[in-house]
Design an enzyme around this catalytic site. Sequence first.
Site, PDB file in Angstrom:
ATOM      1  N   PHE A   1     -48.240 -69.176  17.095  1.00  0.00           N
ATOM      2  CA  PHE A   1     -49.011 -70.088  17.931  1.00  0.00           C
ATOM      3  C   PHE A   1     -49.099 -69.651  19.391  1.00  0.00           C
ATOM      4  CE2 PHE A   1     -45.068 -71.568  19.206  1.00  0.00           C
ATOM      5  CZ  PHE A   1     -44.614 -72.793  18.755  1.00  0.00           C
ATOM      6  N   GLU A   2     -49.985 -70.325  20.143  1.00  0.00           N
ATOM      7  CA  GLU A   2     -50.409 -69.911  21.492  1.00  0.00           C
ATOM      8  C   GLU A   2     -51.132 -68.564  21.462  1.00  0.00           C
ATOM      9  OE1 GLU A   2     -50.325 -72.006  23.754  1.00  0.00           O
ATOM     10  OE2 GLU A   2     -48.737 -73.402  23.231  1.00  0.00           O
ATOM     11  N   GLY A   3     -51.749 -68.245  20.325  1.00  0.00           N
ATOM     12  CA  GLY A   3     -52.404 -66.946  20.144  1.00  0.00           C
ATOM     13  C   GLY A   3     -51.456 -66.015  19.406  1.00  0.00           C
TER      14      GLY A   3
END
Length: 368
Positions: A181-183
């Site tokens: 997550f967060e890219g």
Amino acid sequence: AFIVNAHAEGVRLGGLESKMGIKASDTRAVFFENVKVPVEDRLGGVGGGFKIALEILNSGRLGLAAGSARGTREIMRIAMEHARTREQFGRPIGSFEMIQKKVAQAAVDCYAIDAAWMLTSSMVDRGGIDFSLETAACKVFGSELAFRTSNEALQIAGGIGYSKEYPYEQSVRDSRINLIFEGTNEILRALIALSGLQQPGEHLKAIGKAFKAPLRSLGVLGSYLAGRAKRQVTKPPITQAHPALAAEADMIASNVHDLALGVERVLMKHGKAVIERQYLQERMANAAIDIYLSIAVLSRATAAIHRAGEEPAAAEDLDMARLFIPMAMRRARRHIRALANNQDARLTAVASRAMETGELAPVPETDR
């Protein structure tokens, strides 16, 4: 961007997801069916939502890096306590070098990510600086560190580490999401590489135009050729490092120089097609991440020496810097060299064959 009231008509929540880890986090799909949003609930101007989203992601990546560092410290603290008290062959297992190596590597990398997120936080506090690549570098390094050290801590614990009675297996499950997550870390590596290619790409584009009309562009070509000749032999100076860390500063400068030349060669060879060359992007990003972390470590250790007033009083920081920077710079050198010398075509051939046949590798003779 806009705010949506969770209780507004047309908002519906899906079922609770059953996840591998971070089970205290409520994860579910949210459905919007003809939801009306009042104009006063709009955030920023029309068309500005993408920028807001990026700013949120940047902040989240930096926080994730700092949290990963803290998680690394905590799970290794538990593992080190076990290593101090668990005995084999009449001595604590923490006295064996293979265990000590795991602890030392985690300590050095934790020092580095702390240095990096603190340096990046100072950039955020100053304002007026685009810190998106720095937060991406921190997130990639920190998330992979937390997952790696969770596995190493479980290994130190041995059989009990696999039991739910102890915190090791939960640490492995919980830390795994950080790489996603967060890219995802793959996306962030592409972001770092392609963003880093933008400026030299624009420069070489202008040079390409100049070559089409050489008589009218002698100044541009002369400046480029002179600059390129200088870049071939000149490393960027690092002037603020403490003299005790001069050798480490020189290693970083050498890799900055070599990466710049490597990026230029990649652009000249592949042009726009580099957008599809993710093997190269990954190598450039990995080198850039290690260089940024090394600069942060150099800065932190230098500051520690100045605060202490003398080198012996900052021995712990010096040990960290003298271990991390050479290791990171060796990794960076390998990635930079592989920009030109690699087996990318063979990698693609192996992957394509496996994807087409559904068999990962040739079936063993015993199964035929």
